[in-house]
Design an enzyme around this catalytic site. Structure first.
Site, PDB file in Angstrom:
ATOM      1  N   GLY A  28      24.053 -15.751   3.789  1.00 45.99           N
ATOM      2  CA  GLY A  28      24.440 -16.336   5.069  1.00 45.99           C
ATOM      3  C   GLY A  28      25.945 -16.377   5.240  1.00 45.99           C
ATOM      4  CB  THR A  29      28.707 -17.190   2.891  1.00 49.47           C
ATOM      5  OG1 THR A  29      28.331 -18.550   2.705  1.00 49.47           O
ATOM      6  CG2 THR A  29      30.224 -17.089   2.883  1.00 49.47           C
ATOM      7  CD  GLN A  75      21.488 -27.015   7.033  1.00 49.36           C
ATOM      8  OE1 GLN A  75      20.364 -27.496   6.920  1.00 49.36           O
ATOM      9  NE2 GLN A  75      22.222 -26.703   5.973  1.00 49.36           N
ATOM     10  CB  ALA A 123      16.702 -16.063   3.239  1.00 57.80           C
ATOM     11  CG  HIS A 124      20.010 -20.459   0.386  1.00 56.12           C
ATOM     12  ND1 HIS A 124      20.865 -19.656   1.125  1.00 56.12           N
ATOM     13  CD2 HIS A 124      20.673 -21.627   0.197  1.00 56.12           C
ATOM     14  CE1 HIS A 124      21.977 -20.315   1.366  1.00 56.12           C
ATOM     15  NE2 HIS A 124      21.886 -21.507   0.824  1.00 56.12           N
ATOM     16  CB  CYS A 169      34.163 -40.913  -4.592  1.00 61.93           C
ATOM     17  SG  CYS A 169      35.074 -42.194  -3.714  1.00 61.93           S
TER      18      CYS A 169
END
Length: 459
Positions: free
Chosen positions: A69-70, A177, A195-196, A320
């Site tokens: 996707g990236t 998403q 796809a993941h 944090c």
């Protein structure tokens, strides 16, 4: 173990596993070859492309399979910008885009282009008018996610697409998403996904480029995937990815209703079970399975570790939990509390009893962490007329806010507390604390070290 981090990735869907195993025997050959094995591989690839196009709502020849996707985001942005370089080099994105989009923007800026970030409201949503105001005659491309990955807020994609279309600017939608839940509405120009996120194997992405969009692939190209994703196609993984997409779509309506009821339960009960909590994100226009909240006076990393020990896998946008010590850019853009942030993203099939057990465990976890962080003696303070100075320099979130809470009652109503802090998260969390506790945030001013944050006691 209850896996509550579906927004990061899902395990392989059973249908995807079956499709992967089956296609390993048929889809290993080069689909560009004319012999029997090549033809079989080509048939699998073509069928997967047709099925993906049906799920997206586009033509099959507009679909390209990418390594992730990236990679789809980076290729889509670079290709669209290059294709419209004669128009200009201005890129418009929202302030809450996924890091892959923002990183592409940084590269574009470093190469001499310009980037405008459209702000969001406190719920994490952009306004179509914000995009209308950001578009310029030299705008080459606009980008907008379909839904936010950290807080679940669904963006007004159709309305923004209409604004962009009227201005003659293509809109790229990052649908990572939301695509598993349904097609992206509106007259968008480009779309990306991985796809993941819907139970397909990692290493498969989608890039959709509508016909008529000027697009110039960047880098070395070859004859595969229209020259937009060079290299040998991983046909078994592609087949499995599309099989998973079809499977989750078939279950989407029923599962969305079930998960929405579970996340509504979390949204409603967490503030009642745990004091000083801010639930963030749009309460209505949101993805079914994501709910995010932030807890005052809590170290987010410790909370995540303790929840993991209790059997829950969750994530966080708190500074944090980051090696950069910077709060989430999404929470920062929204102007909400970042400390003690917890994102719960429920996968399909989440059991009702797992949610109930989470709600029973959470108050004790947060309480124990708060007790540990509250044990040290208060920071040194000096009274100067009606001004109390709290020195929290060198102390990470949420300590500056804890020390502020400890001393606010020591000044008269109308008096000031001046908090000295050098943790970047304080810039976001102190104003958020003031809003939650009904105190007035006056602003910040330079200090010899760090920054001074001024808070006026209201009551």
């Amino acid at each position: 173990m209850a896996y509550f981090d579906a927004a990061s990735g899902l395990p392989l869907h059973p249908v995807a596993r079956q499709a992967l195993v089956a296609s390993l025997d048929e889809g290993w050959a080069d689909p560009a070859r004319l012999y029997r094995e090549g033809r079989r591989a080509r048939m699998l690839l073509d069928a997967a492309r047709e099925a993906a196009a049906e799920a997206v709502g586009c033509r099959a020849d507009e679909v390209v399979f990418t390594p992730s996707g990236t990679a789809a985001v980076h290729s889509g942005i670079a290709g669209a910008l290059a294709g419209r370089r004669r128009v200009g080099d201005h890129l418009v994105v929202s302030a809450v885009e996924h890091s892959s989009v923002l990183h592409a923007g940084e590269v574009h800026r470093a190469g001499g282009g310009s980037v405008t970030e459209v702000p969001v409201d406190r719920q994490g949503a952009v306004a179509p008018s914000g995009y209308a105001g950001a578009l310029r005659p030299d705008t080459a491309l606009a980008c907008l996610q379909s839904a936010n990955h950290e807080v679940g807020t669904v963006q007004p994609v159709a309305e923004v697409a209409e604004v962009c279309r009227a201005a003659g600017v293509p809109l790229l939608v990052d649908a990572a998403q939301s695509l598993g839940w349904g097609p992206v509405p509106g007259d968008w120009s480009l779309l990306t996904a991985g796809a993941h996120k819907w139970g397909g194997p990692a290493g498969v992405g989608l890039l959709v480029v509508r016909k008529g969009v000027r697009f110039a692939p960047q880098g070395p190209v070859d004859e595969r995937e229209s020259g937009r994703a060079p290299g040998f196609e991983n046909i078994p993984a592609i087949v499995a990815a599309v099989a998973a997409l079809r499977a989750v779509r078939a279950e989407a309506a029923e599962e969305a209703a079930r998960l929405r009821e579970l996340t509504d339960r979390i949204r409603e009960r967490v503030p009642r079970l745990v004091p000083d909590v801010e639930v963030v994100g749009d309460p209505e226009r949101r993805l079914p399975g994501i709910v995010t909240f932030s807890c005052l006076y809590v170290d987010g990393e410790t909370v995540l570790h303790e929840l993991d020990r209790a059997g829950f896998s969750v994530s966080s946008g708190s500074s944090c939990t980051s090696s950069t010590l910077m709060p989430s850019h999404v929470l920062k853009a929204m102007g909400v509390l970042s400390e003690g942030n917890v994102r719960v993203s429920l996968p399909p099939g989440t059991a009702d009893e797992d949610v109930e057990r989470f709600l029973s465990v959470l108050p004790g976890v947060v309480g124990e962490v708060r007790e540990k962080l509250g044990a040290p003696a208060p920071a040194a303070a000096a009274v100067q007329e009606d001004v109390l100075v709290v020195d929290a320099l060198g102390r990470r979130c949420p300590v500056p806010v804890i020390e502020l809470a400890k001393v606010i009652d020591r000044v008269p109503v109308g008096g000031l507390v001046r908090v000295l802090a050098d943790d970047e998260a304080a810039r976001l969390d102190i104003p958020a604390w003031c809003e939650m506790r009904g105190q007035e945030y006056v602003g910040e001013e330079p200090a010899e070290q760090g920054t001074a944050y001024l808070v006026r006691r209201v009551g």
